[in-house]
Scaffold this motif. Structure first.
Motif, mmCIF file in Angstrom:
data_model
loop_
_atom_site.group_PDB
_atom_site.id
_atom_site.type_symbol
_atom_site.label_atom_id
_atom_site.label_comp_id
_atom_site.label_asym_id
_atom_site.label_seq_id
_atom_site.Cartn_x
_atom_site.Cartn_y
_atom_site.Cartn_z
ATOM 1 N N ARG A 1 24.840 58.873 44.902
ATOM 2 C CA ARG A 1 23.413 58.555 44.945
ATOM 3 C C ARG A 1 23.000 58.142 46.361
ATOM 4 O O ARG A 1 23.569 57.225 46.938
ATOM 5 N N GLN A 2 21.977 58.825 46.888
ATOM 6 C CA GLN A 2 21.507 58.594 48.264
ATOM 7 C C GLN A 2 20.659 57.333 48.347
ATOM 8 O O GLN A 2 19.848 57.065 47.465
ATOM 9 N N ILE A 3 20.847 56.552 49.405
ATOM 10 C CA ILE A 3 20.027 55.358 49.621
ATOM 11 C C ILE A 3 18.687 55.790 50.204
ATOM 12 O O ILE A 3 18.627 56.349 51.294
ATOM 13 N N ASP A 4 17.597 55.544 49.478
ATOM 14 C CA ASP A 4 16.259 55.947 49.919
ATOM 15 C C ASP A 4 15.497 54.818 50.592
ATOM 16 O O ASP A 4 14.575 55.070 51.373
ATOM 17 N N PHE A 5 15.828 53.584 50.265
ATOM 18 C CA PHE A 5 15.141 52.435 50.855
ATOM 19 C C PHE A 5 16.067 51.233 50.756
ATOM 20 O O PHE A 5 16.953 51.174 49.889
ATOM 21 N N VAL A 6 15.867 50.244 51.641
ATOM 22 C CA VAL A 6 16.681 49.031 51.650
ATOM 23 C C VAL A 6 15.773 47.812 51.775
ATOM 24 O O VAL A 6 14.844 47.802 52.589
ATOM 25 N N LEU A 7 16.023 46.814 50.951
ATOM 26 C CA LEU A 7 15.369 45.507 51.060
ATOM 27 C C LEU A 7 16.426 44.492 51.465
ATOM 28 O O LEU A 7 17.593 44.626 51.080
ATOM 29 N N SER A 8 16.030 43.468 52.211
ATOM 30 C CA SER A 8 16.981 42.420 52.595
ATOM 31 C C SER A 8 16.347 41.052 52.418
ATOM 32 O O SER A 8 15.132 40.888 52.521
ATOM 33 N N TYR A 9 17.201 40.059 52.113
ATOM 34 C CA TYR A 9 16.716 38.682 51.991
ATOM 35 C C TYR A 9 17.888 37.730 52.197
ATOM 36 O O TYR A 9 19.060 38.124 52.164
ATOM 37 N N SER B 1 12.159 62.380 54.075
ATOM 38 C CA SER B 1 10.813 61.865 54.375
ATOM 39 C C SER B 1 9.981 61.743 53.109
ATOM 40 O O SER B 1 9.248 60.756 52.917
ATOM 41 N N ALA B 2 10.084 62.734 52.209
ATOM 42 C CA ALA B 2 9.352 62.671 50.945
ATOM 43 C C ALA B 2 9.920 61.596 50.032
ATOM 44 O O ALA B 2 9.182 60.888 49.339
ATOM 45 N N ARG B 3 11.230 61.459 50.022
ATOM 46 C CA ARG B 3 11.867 60.461 49.161
ATOM 47 C C ARG B 3 11.447 59.043 49.547
ATOM 48 O O ARG B 3 11.064 58.245 48.686
ATOM 49 N N ASN B 4 11.507 58.721 50.855
ATOM 50 C CA ASN B 4 11.141 57.344 51.230
ATOM 51 C C ASN B 4 9.646 57.108 51.107
ATOM 52 O O ASN B 4 9.203 55.987 50.886
ATOM 53 N N ARG B 5 8.850 58.194 51.207
ATOM 54 C CA ARG B 5 7.403 58.062 50.987
ATOM 55 C C ARG B 5 7.102 57.709 49.536
ATOM 56 O O ARG B 5 6.260 56.856 49.245
ATOM 57 N N ILE B 6 7.811 58.346 48.629
ATOM 58 C CA ILE B 6 7.635 58.063 47.201
ATOM 59 C C ILE B 6 8.054 56.638 46.872
ATOM 60 O O ILE B 6 7.350 55.898 46.174
ATOM 61 N N VAL B 7 9.226 56.231 47.371
ATOM 62 C CA VAL B 7 9.722 54.887 47.082
ATOM 63 C C VAL B 7 8.787 53.827 47.643
ATOM 64 O O VAL B 7 8.498 52.815 46.985
#
Length: 726
Positions: free
Chosen positions: A36-44, A169-175
């Motif tokens: 599974r490809q990483i499309d976005f990352v959040l950090s805290y 580009s489309a994947r991260n736009r959707i996410v």
């Protein structure tokens, strides 16, 4: 309490097998399963302040709602991070989420490979060979016929592999679309939504898509193309500066010691300034002639034609890119007309859209009027502050001129350089440098204020937000950068008065005069300092700021050197490009366009400096985007939007300003009038004497006459000042 569905979601995450970090490459852009490809990352990070529990609850609710939309999340514990305290939430969008939101966003996808061949062997194409990029770099993908994606007719689309059908580009736009609209609870009776609110409250530290890979080496996975490496190799290298981008007349009488050396000029300030001889400005006159000669008129006409052709050719280029990048679609334009999540969250009313017959969030006008009023007052106050700063610089020039004049008269060591470095020049250069510093300081503060008041207006759509912010920022930058140039070009030396009846600012400081060579050379100096200073400061800042910040962040983070420095940690430690990153690039380009066009008759070298700057800046921007910044969220646009109208407005204004410079600031018109109407020898002999008026020294009032007595009976003053004062 949690529902059974929520419990299942949490259990499914907790029951996943432990991740062996030693088995994964630090360049990996996939989940632990390697599929599974990483499309976005959040950090805290864990917060020890009193609102730590509130932030934790917000994150839990937000991530739970993300899972409900179908997104898959994987959390990296802080013990696995380089600094030992940062958690990372990796997000993957599965096929069903991608097809659903691709339809919602109207994303266009390929339905068949294009059979229209690209133009080959264009005229003079063989001459452009050295500046061309290889075809595999310029056109990395084949061209397709496309249509808006619909999940119910998937058989119409060229779906060979679901994992690679949607580009990153489309994947991260959707996410990001989902992240910006996902709720995270109800607080104080208001529904809270969107990742931006969570970032502003420091609930999350960052939200970003990953780069394709390292910029210094290609991908080791055959199916994964590292476009970041290709861009860095072919776009960000300074050795490729020559490559296309992968975008797809002298006054001789003044210098004559028997003419200019015998002309005694009236003092330039009261009491402390002495009489002076005209030939002391010989060097300035020579420099002035470089820019103020017969060719000035023709160059101004040429630039008026050039700017028109430039904008027309840009429209043509823009239309071509719009077609090549598959943006010829009304529905795509509608993305800019979507409601902003911030607007939806603030709305408590709804009304029916007469076109779509759907209920939409609505905010009555009377709720927004106070913010519009506050915004208008702030903008007016900002403009007044800018004009006040310009007046302050003028007051500085008026107050220090006498100081420079008396100091240079009394200091014996400066007598040898007085012919070069006169009090006028010292005042002009120091004033221009001070003005430039003030410009930079005011820019910094007004950037923050304009963005804040635009948000307070609660614009309904992204287009309204960008248009409002663009108008405020451009008005400020226009006044900030060009007001001093307009003053020197059209007002300085025009209202000086004459000996015995000089005009004074605030009844204290005598109005400053132009150099006998004219104000044009001073305008040139002003433009040179501001334009070149802005370019140098901008490029140095753009290159050094992210480099220093990234180095410092990595230095602070590397506390556990034995641990794996993963791809999401590497990108997390980069700088944020931000949603307004391109906005400031557009603004910088438009301000430069103003320097090149508005005052080009006084500064013909401006286009050359702009060209050199742009060659450098293209590579600086490419370098920083591929190596120093996180990957921006993908976005589409039909054109440069409101900036096109601003460029056309500046083009029209430039015709007027250059005409006025030739007519009122340049000395070419008076010289031509003297040559054809008054000269008896078909030459400019006698022109200097003709351009001066004589004043009896005994008529000087006591408060303005020089303190030292002299045997002169008369002094001269420029007729230009007299004409404007009488």
């Amino acid at each position: 309490s949690l529902s059974s569905q929520e419990n299942n979601l949490l259990l499914s995450v907790e029951s996943q097998p432990l991740f062996q970090r030693s088995e994964q490459s630090k360049d990996s852009v996939y989940f632990r399963d390697g599929v599974r490809q990483i499309d976005f990352v959040l950090s805290y990070v864990d917060d020890v302040k009193r609102d730590a529990e509130l932030k934790a609850e917000r994150r839990r609710e937000f991530e739970l709602n993300l899972r409900k939309t179908g997104l898959e999340l994987e959390i990296e514990d802080k013990m696995n991070s380089e600094d030992g305290r940062t958690y990372f939430v990796k997000i993957h969008a599965p096929w069903e989420v991608l097809v659903t939101y691709a339809e919602v966003l109207g994303i266009k996808m390929p339905i068949g490979e294009s059979d229209i061949t690209r133009p080959q062997n264009l005229p003079l194409s063989y001459m452009l060979g050295p500046v061309k990029l290889p075809a595999t770099v310029k056109y990395p993908h084949p061209e397709y016929f496309t249509a808006q994606f619909t999940r119910h007719r998937q058989e119409l689309f060229l779906i060979e592999d679901e994992a690679t059908f949607f580009p990153s580009s489309a994947r991260n736009r959707i996410v990001y679309y989902i992240l910006s609209r996902c709720p995270f609870g109800v607080e104080e009776g208001k529904k809270k939504i969107g990742i931006e609110r969570l970032l502003n409250s420091n609930t999350y530290l960052a939200a970003f898509p990953l780069h394709d890979g390292q910029y210094w080496k290609p991908s080791t996975v055959p199916t994964h193309v590292n476009e970041r490496y290709i861009l860095h190799k072919n776009w960000a290298r300074f050795s490729y500066f020559y490559k296309e981008q992968p975008l797809d007349l002298i006054r001789a009488e003044i210098c004559d010691p028997h003419i200019g050396g015998q002309m005694i000029m009236c003092p330039l300030c009261d009491e402390v300034c002495d009489y002076w001889r005209l030939n002391t400005t010989c060097l300035h006159s020579k420099f002035n002639h470089l820019f103020d000669n017969e060719s000035t008129v023709f160059f101004a006409i040429f630039m008026g034609i050039w700017v028109t052709l430039f904008l027309e050719f840009w429209k043509q280029r823009q239309a071509r890119l719009e077609y090549e990048w598959d943006l010829v679609d009304f529905e795509e334009e509608q993305q800019q007309l979507q409601l902003r999540p911030e607007f939806e969250a603030m709305c408590k009313h709804k009304k029916m859209n007469p076109i779509t017959k759907e209920m939409e969030p609505y905010m009555p006008l009377f709720h927004r009027i106070p913010w519009y009023f506050a915004s208008g007052v702030t903008v007016i106050f900002g403009m007044a502050l800018l004009l006040s700063s310009m007046v302050s610089v003028i007051v500085y020039r008026l107050s220090v001129f006498a100081t420079f004049a008396s100091f240079m008269e009394s200091e014996a060591t400066l007598q040898s350089v007085k012919t070069v470095f006169t009090p006028q020049m010292a005042t002009s250069l120091s004033g221009s440098c001070l003005n430039f510093i003030v410009i930079l300081i005011l820019n910094f503060f007004y950037d923050k204020v304009s963005a804040w008041i635009t948000k307070m207006e609660i614009p309904r759509t992204y287009q309204e937000y960008e248009s409002s912010l663009t108008l405020k920022m451009f008005l400020f930058q226009f006044v900030n950068y060009y007001s001093s140039c307009f003053y020197v070009a059209f007002f300085k030396g025009k209202f000086v008065g004459y000996p015995g009846k000089y005009t004074y600012m605030f009844s204290v400081w005598r109005s400053e005069e132009c150099d006998p060579a004219g104000c044009l050379i001073e305008l040139t100096a002003q433009l040179t300092i501001i334009m070149i200073g802005k370019q140098l400061f901008g490029n140095i800042h753009e290159a050094c700021q992210p480099l220093i910040f990234n180095w410092w962040r990595r230095r602070k983070a590397q506390t556990n050197s034995e641990k794996l420095y993963s791809r999401w940690e590497q990108d997390h430690d980069l700088q944020v490009f931000g949603p307004l990153g391109l906005f400031y690039e557009y603004l910088e380009t438009v301000i430069q366009f103003g320097f090149v066009t508005l005052f080009v008759a006084s500064f013909p070298l401006a286009p050359l400096f702009a060209l050199i700057n742009n060659i450098v800046e293209i590579r600086v921007d490419a370098w920083k985007l591929t190596t120093q910044y996180r990957r921006p969220v993908a976005a589409k646009a039909h054109s440069i939007g409101v900036w096109q109208d601003i460029l056309y407005g500046m083009a029209i204004l430039s015709v007027a300003t250059n005409a006025f410079i030739v007519a009122f600031t340049s000395d070419i018109i008076p010289r031509l009038v003297y040559y054809y109407a008054y000269s008896n020898s078909s030459s400019l002999s006698g022109y200097v004497n003709n351009s001066l008026s004589v004043f009896l020294i005994e008529d000087f009032p006591n408060h303005s006459a020089p303190l030292e007595k002299t045997d002169f009976t008369t002094c001269s003053i420029s007729c230009f000042c007299l004409n404007f004062s009488w």
